[in-house]
Design a protein around this motif. Structure first.
Motif, short mmCIF file in Angstrom:
data_model
loop_
_atom_site.label_atom_id
_atom_site.label_comp_id
_atom_site.label_asym_id
_atom_site.label_seq_id
_atom_site.Cartn_x
_atom_site.Cartn_y
_atom_site.Cartn_z
N VAL A 105 0.75 -1.13 0.00
CA VAL A 105 -0.05 0.18 -0.04
C VAL A 105 0.86 0.98 -0.02
O VAL A 105 1.93 1.36 0.73
CB VAL A 105 -0.80 0.17 1.28
N VAL A 106 0.55 2.20 -0.85
CA VAL A 106 1.19 3.50 -1.04
C VAL A 106 0.06 4.58 -0.96
O VAL A 106 -0.79 4.26 -1.47
CB VAL A 106 2.08 3.72 -2.19
N GLN A 107 0.41 5.66 -0.28
CA GLN A 107 -0.56 6.73 -0.11
C GLN A 107 0.08 7.91 -0.28
O GLN A 107 1.11 8.27 0.38
CB GLN A 107 -1.28 6.78 1.18
N ALA A 108 -0.38 8.71 -1.47
CA ALA A 108 0.25 10.03 -1.68
C ALA A 108 -0.68 10.72 -2.82
O ALA A 108 -1.43 10.08 -3.39
CB ALA A 108 1.67 9.59 -2.75
N GLY A 109 -0.58 12.17 -2.55
CA GLY A 109 -1.39 12.86 -3.46
C GLY A 109 -0.76 12.88 -4.93
O GLY A 109 -1.51 12.73 -5.90
N ILE A 110 0.32 13.13 -4.94
CA ILE A 110 1.11 13.40 -6.03
C ILE A 110 2.32 12.35 -6.13
O ILE A 110 2.95 12.27 -5.17
CB ILE A 110 1.78 15.06 -6.33
N GLY A 111 2.43 12.17 -7.38
CA GLY A 111 3.45 10.79 -7.65
C GLY A 111 3.07 9.42 -7.03
O GLY A 111 4.15 8.80 -6.71
N ARG A 112 1.80 9.18 -6.69
CA ARG A 112 1.50 8.01 -6.17
C ARG A 112 1.95 6.80 -6.96
O ARG A 112 2.41 5.91 -6.68
CB ARG A 112 0.12 7.85 -5.79
N ALA A 113 1.53 6.96 -8.49
CA ALA A 113 2.04 5.75 -9.08
C ALA A 113 3.36 5.49 -9.27
O ALA A 113 4.06 4.23 -9.06
CB ALA A 113 1.48 6.19 -10.54
N GLY A 114 4.23 6.46 -9.16
CA GLY A 114 5.75 6.42 -9.21
C GLY A 114 6.14 5.65 -8.02
O GLY A 114 7.13 4.77 -7.95
N ALA A 115 5.81 6.17 -6.92
CA ALA A 115 6.20 5.68 -5.47
C ALA A 115 5.65 4.29 -5.27
O ALA A 115 6.55 3.39 -4.93
CB ALA A 115 5.66 6.49 -4.22
#
Length: 140
Positions: free
Chosen positions: A69-79
């Motif tokens: 699981v990754v949670q991010a507003g910007i750059g979520r797909a890359g992270a």
């Protein structure tokens, strides 16, 4: 004395520990996802073994799961992609988990985007990891 099954699962958990993401085993999804991401190892199912005789051996293809699981507003797909790649590199680096397992084979991630009301969306996946190992009995 640990069973082979537990030894292999513990070795998989230990193999993932050096990653930047928080790595848990059989835990509930926490309320907050760390910035580097989260990996939860689920023990999964050993399935039905192939059995050989003389000597008696049980050959398992245990299907453990990694919830990523990754949670991010910007750059979520890359992270998220970076985290998946680091998991792949960690498993490729030692396919026998220090000799505790005959072979480790991750499958392609099953992806899902999860909206969260009032927060950045979650990008998640379940990665099945097939653990090949042999025991002398069904409970060994």
């Amino acid at each position: 004395m640990s069973t082979t099954r537990e030894t292999v699962l513990a070795a998989l958990h230990a193999r993932l520990q050096p990653l930047a993401a928080l790595v848990l085993r059989d835990e509930a999804l926490p309320e907050r996802i760390p910035a580097a991401g989260l990996i939860i190892l689920r023990d999964g199912q050993p399935g039905e073994p192939e059995v050989t005789l003389s000597p008696l051996r049980y050959h398992w293809q245990h299907r453990a799961e990694l919830e990523v699981v990754v949670q991010a507003g910007i750059g979520r797909a890359g992270a998220f992609d970076d985290l998946i790649a680091t998991i792949g590199a960690a498993l490729d680096g030692d396919r026998t988990l220090g000799g505790f397992c005959d072979w480790v084979e991750p499958e392609a991630p099953a992806l899902v985007d999860l909206p969260v009301e009032g927060a950045a969306a979650l990008k998640a996946a379940v990665i099945t990891v097939v653990l090949h190992y042999t025991t002398t009995g069904p409970l060994a």
